[in-house]
Design a protein around this motif. Structure first.
Motif, PDB file in Angstrom:
ATOM      1  N   GLU A 303       0.825  -1.203   0.000  1.00 30.88           N
ATOM      2  CA  GLU A 303       0.000   0.000   0.000  1.00 30.88           C
ATOM      3  C   GLU A 303       0.863   1.258   0.000  1.00 30.88           C
ATOM      4  O   GLU A 303       0.509   2.270  -0.609  1.00 30.88           O
ATOM      5  N   ALA A 304       2.005   1.189   0.661  1.00 34.96           N
ATOM      6  CA  ALA A 304       2.903   2.345   0.721  1.00 34.96           C
ATOM      7  C   ALA A 304       3.620   2.578  -0.601  1.00 34.96           C
ATOM      8  O   ALA A 304       4.216   3.643  -0.811  1.00 34.96           O
ATOM      9  N   HIS A 305       3.584   1.591  -1.476  1.00 36.06           N
ATOM     10  CA  HIS A 305       4.303   1.697  -2.751  1.00 36.06           C
ATOM     11  C   HIS A 305       3.354   1.796  -3.951  1.00 36.06           C
ATOM     12  O   HIS A 305       3.766   1.625  -5.093  1.00 36.06           O
ATOM     13  N   LYS A 306       2.072   2.073  -3.696  1.00 39.30           N
ATOM     14  CA  LYS A 306       1.092   2.231  -4.764  1.00 39.30           C
ATOM     15  C   LYS A 306       0.574   3.663  -4.785  1.00 39.30           C
ATOM     16  O   LYS A 306       0.239   4.228  -3.750  1.00 39.30           O
ATOM     17  N   GLU A 307       0.515   4.225  -5.989  1.00 43.05           N
ATOM     18  CA  GLU A 307      -0.026   5.569  -6.153  1.00 43.05           C
ATOM     19  C   GLU A 307      -1.053   5.533  -7.278  1.00 43.05           C
ATOM     20  O   GLU A 307      -0.739   5.140  -8.406  1.00 43.05           O
ATOM     21  N   LEU A 308      -2.278   5.931  -6.976  1.00 46.49           N
ATOM     22  CA  LEU A 308      -3.327   5.982  -7.990  1.00 46.49           C
ATOM     23  C   LEU A 308      -3.298   7.343  -8.666  1.00 46.49           C
ATOM     24  O   LEU A 308      -3.391   8.380  -7.995  1.00 46.49           O
ATOM     25  N   VAL A 309      -3.159   7.352 -10.001  1.00 44.39           N
ATOM     26  CA  VAL A 309      -2.986   8.608 -10.738  1.00 44.39           C
ATOM     27  C   VAL A 309      -3.974   8.660 -11.907  1.00 44.39           C
ATOM     28  O   VAL A 309      -4.559   7.646 -12.291  1.00 44.39           O
ATOM     29  N   PRO A 310      -4.160   9.861 -12.524  1.00 41.01           N
ATOM     30  CA  PRO A 310      -5.117   9.978 -13.633  1.00 41.01           C
ATOM     31  C   PRO A 310      -4.659   9.217 -14.882  1.00 41.01           C
ATOM     32  O   PRO A 310      -3.508   8.803 -14.984  1.00 41.01           O
ATOM     33  N   MET A 311      -5.573   9.080 -15.827  1.00 42.34           N
ATOM     34  CA  MET A 311      -5.278   8.460 -17.116  1.00 42.34           C
ATOM     35  C   MET A 311      -4.220   9.269 -17.856  1.00 42.34           C
ATOM     36  O   MET A 311      -4.191  10.493 -17.780  1.00 42.34           O
ATOM     37  N   GLN A 312      -3.342   8.580 -18.581  1.00 38.98           N
ATOM     38  CA  GLN A 312      -2.308   9.230 -19.381  1.00 38.98           C
ATOM     39  C   GLN A 312      -2.792   9.445 -20.814  1.00 38.98           C
ATOM     40  O   GLN A 312      -3.608   8.669 -21.321  1.00 38.98           O
ATOM     41  N   PRO A 313      -2.265  10.487 -21.492  1.00 34.51           N
ATOM     42  CA  PRO A 313      -2.634  10.694 -22.903  1.00 34.51           C
ATOM     43  C   PRO A 313      -2.304   9.456 -23.745  1.00 34.51           C
ATOM     44  O   PRO A 313      -1.236   8.862 -23.590  1.00 34.51           O
TER      45      PRO A 313
END
Length: 354
Positions: A303-313
């Motif tokens: 969990e400490a090594h996961k980052e949820l980010v927006p969709m990429q172009p």
């Protein structure tokens, strides 16, 4: 469809040191008697060249394997290969891959995917004299990327694919259009294969499963795009190769229409697992398999090594293959489960890198 006997034939495989190319050639040597393979690859450094070198070293142990280092965009070189070896079957797997890379390095895609493929079509055209000589079957790699952000799933080869969301996707759609035109004009039997998220041992490091593994092993944070709401139809390399081998041996028929002109002997198929996986579930399975083989410790804090980010172009939220045409015409459907495939990958990763 016309049967293509591979025994004793000369087959040109472009992109031979690539992930799919090398695995295909290994399979051909294992299954086909007296086959000769001419392989071409430019050995570029888009990803770790050690992987390409390792694949090539294994193939080079075969006396009937001939390697040519160079680019399919070099028309003179491709013409020389055809004149010297006269391949009866061509499998074009050479391409600049990657959706995101196409945004920052467009030139590489135009050179390899458009000019290079045009050169392949031209030499196939000039090998065929209207009789039974020349190239018996051209099989070429397309991609699930051609479906763009189509809302209808699963993706069918009957769907319209006129809205690519990346240059990479546009070049692959262009390949299909060019192949169709050349098939119509010059009666060249050709088949395009839309691959869906290919993975497995010794795969491409730019793919998510490989990049995630590297970062988790190094204790870095992995970015999961679209906040984890992406689904991918992960397809194991052995299933892809099985599909290619079956397709090579059945070429679209050369037939004439009512006007006396050739009907284009051209087909397109999806090769996918027909079972899209959510990225968060995929990461969970990958992490469990990495712990199992000892690439990362059992007490690893994921969990400490996961980052949820927006969709990429250039990315799309889902890929999902309708494989009914492949099943109908070739009696084959990919079946390797994601866990089984990732297990084989993690075992290879540990052996190769650790």
């Amino acid at each position: 469809m016309s049967c293509v006997d591979l025994k004793g034939k000369t087959i040109l495989v472009t992109g031979v040191a690539g992930f799919i190319g090398a695995n295909l050639v290994k399979r051909l040597f294992a299954d086909v008697e007296k086959v000769t393979v001419i392989g071409i690859d430019n050995m570029n450094d888009y990803y770790d060249v050690r992987l390409k070198d390792a694949r090539l070293a294994e193939l080079s142990e075969r006396p009937s394997f001939i390697f040519v280092k160079g680019s399919i965009a070099d028309k003179e070189l491709i013409t020389e290969i055809f004149e010297k070896y006269k391949p009866q079957i061509v499998v074009n797997l050479a391409a600049q891959a990657g959706v995101r890379y196409s945004i920052t390095n467009p030139d590489a895609y135009i050179e390899s995917n458009l000019i290079g493929f045009y050169n392949i079509l031209e030499v196939c055209r000039h090998s065929y004299d209207g009789g039974c000589t020349g190239v018996e079957h051209l099989v070429y790699a397309s991609s699930s990327s051609v479906y763009g952000s189509n809302k209808k799933v699963p993706y069918s080869t009957d769907d319209k694919v006129d809205n690519p969301v990346s240059l990479y996707a546009a070049t692959k759609k262009s390949n299909e259009l060019l192949a169709h035109a050349y098939s119509k004009l010059y009666n060249i039997p050709s088949t395009g294969l839309r691959f869906f998220t290919v993975y497995g041992p010794a795969g491409r490091p730019d793919m998510a499963y490989f990049g995630f593994t590297n970062k988790l092993h190094e204790g870095k944070t992995i970015q999961i795009f679209n906040y984890g709401n992406c689904k991918r139809d992960f397809t194991y390399i052995d299933d892809i190769v099985e599909g290619i081998v079956r397709v090579i041996q059945k070429a679209p028929d050369r037939e004439k229409g009512e006007d006396g002109l050739p009907l284009p002997p051209h087909k397109i198929y999806n090769i996918g697992n027909n079972s899209p996986e959510n990225l968060l579930d995929f990461v969970q399975i990958l992490s469990e398999e990495l712990v199992r083989v000892g690439v990362i410790p059992e007490d690893y804090d994921f969990e400490a090594h996961k980052e949820l980010v927006p969709m990429q172009p250039g990315d799309v939220p889902v890929t999902y293959a309708d494989t009914s045409a492949l099943e109908r015409d070739f009696g084959f459907k990919p079946s390797t489960s994601l866990r089984e495939g990732l297990r084989r990958f993690t075992e290879w990763y540990k052996e190769f890198y650790l």
